[in-house]
Design an enzyme around this catalytic site. Structure first.
Site: not given
Ligand code: CP3
Length: 354
Positions: A24, A28, A37, A73, A150
């Site tokens: 990640r 953010r 964003r 994602d 999911y």
């Molecule tokens: O690692 C990185 O920086 C690369 C990008 C990346 C994202 N998601 C961007 C993202 C990666 C590798 C992921 C993987 C991901 N997504 C996982 C596996 C890793 C982990 O953390 O366990 C999972 C379970 C997801 C599913 C997901 N997508 C979740 C739980 C969320 C957060 C939701 C929230 O509202 O907090 C996301 C959204 C997401 N994916 C964001 C980012 C930067 C945040 C989006 C935003 O800007 O609001």
């Protein structure tokens, strides 16, 4: 290349100092990300190669990491299958049409990565061009179980009730679903590698919700199929499965050149259990990055010591044990990266690959 130490460590080759990147890292906690964003929602950013490229590159110079990870994602393939993905403020990802029956599964359209997620592949090509060899690019996908969590639950879950009921009460449906998800994930990762990803990570973030027996019977064969199916590419594969320190041996059995570890396990003990034929990635508690830099440095020193990295044992990619938290100060991330490089310099037995 500014740094090929990440790829060298994945292959357990000597490095000038330990490589570090953060799960990640493209997200953010970066003020530049939050600014972008304000203008675009998350899915628009992920689906627009120019924007996704910009975000992928943000942490590379800003915090000095040794690898970039694609901004995308794990849930994009579910979206491409028409399950209806949205992100609800405060709730996380929501799947509008979860898979609960034979009919739901049978109704899924075919998946073809170039057609269905061509924008991700285009982002990979753009990022590679922009990076121009500065650091390697990591692609990724969700592992079949974490995707199923999911797809079946319809969103984040604490207990995975629908998944577990399906495993135990409708095993044929469960196996058919996992079969389909494994096939999709393998095709998607192979397409990412073909487009230019130089390593890939399989995220099984929620695998730790399962007993060892259920992992072995209902999940392992599908992760193994994906991981084995990538072997002929020659690209290092990282297998991250959260909260699985109770059955790391099974994670290893499923495969991967590098095993990602969360912070609940001592990395030295994990290395002994995993044996010498795999590298490890991890495993600082993400909360450490909220502490002042002297605490971060002490935690990094302890990690490098426990992992054998200071003693010259190769095959350690430094990372957190899960994603960097949104309220982490950027300077703390930079301080961690700097501490890893400084404290591990010349450990690992050579000056190659600087
Ligand atoms: O690692 C990185 O920086 C690369 C990008 C990346 C994202 N998601 C961007 C993202 C990666 C590798 C992921 C993987 C991901 N997504 C996982 C596996 C890793 C982990 O953390 O366990 C999972 C379970 C997801 C599913 C997901 N997508 C979740 C739980 C969320 C957060 C939701 C929230 O509202 O907090 C996301 C959204 C997401 N994916 C964001 C980012 C930067 C945040 C989006 C935003 O800007 O609001």
């Amino acid at each position: 290349m500014r740094s090929n130490r990440f790829l060298r460590a994945c292959r357990r080759e000597p490095v000038d100092c330990a490589p570090v990147w953060l799960m990640r890292q493209a997200g953010r906690y970066l003020p530049e990300y939050r600014a972008l964003r304000q203008k675009y929602d998350f899915l628009t950013m992920a689906r627009t190669p120019e924007l996704a490229t910009e975000v992928t590159l943000m942490p590379v110079d800003r915090v000095g990491v040794d690898a970039a990870i694609l901004f995308a994602d794990i849930l994009l393939p579910l979206d491409a299958l028409g399950l209806g993905l949205t992100f609800v403020q405060g709730e996380g990802p929501v799947i509008a049409r979860p898979i609960r029956s034979e009919g739901d599964l049978a109704g899924l359209p075919p998946f073809e990565p170039h057609q269905d997620l061509g924008y991700v592949l285009e982002t990979i090509r753009l990022v590679r061009r922009e990076l121009d060899g500065k650091v390697p690019l990591i692609g990724f996908a969700g592992a079949p179980f974490t995707l199923a969590s999911y797809a079946v639950e319809g969103g984040p879950s604490r207990q995975y009730r629908h998944c577990k009921r399906m495993m135990w009460e409708a095993p044929q449906l469960w196996h058919a679903l996992m079969d389909r998800l494994a096939e999709i994930t393998l095709a998607y990762l192979r397409a990412q590698i073909e487009a230019g990803a130089q390593a890939v990570q399989l995220f099984d973030s929620w695998a730790g919700a399962l007993s060892p027996q259920d992992y072995r019977q209902h999940v392992l064969p599908y992760s193994r199929r994906v991981l084995r199916g990538l072997q002929d590419t020659g690209v290092p594969v990282i297998h991250f499965a959260g909260q699985t320190s109770g059955y790391l041996e099974l994670i290893r059995e499923a495969g991967g050149d590098v095993i990602g570890l969360d912070w609940r396990v001592d990395i030295g003990e994990a290395r002994r259990r995993l044996g010498p034929d795999v590298a490890v990635q991890g495993n600082l508690d993400p909360l450490v990055l909220l502490a002042p830099p002297p605490v971060i440095e002490a935690q990094v020193a302890h990690l490098l010591e426990r992992a054998g990295t200071l003693q010259g044992l190769p095959g350690h990619v430094v990372n957190l044990g899960h994603g960097v938290l949104p309220d982490t100060p950027v300077e703390h991330v930079a301080a961690m990266v700097e501490a890893v490089h400084r404290l591990s310099r010349r450990a690992g037995g050579g000056t190659e690959g600087s």
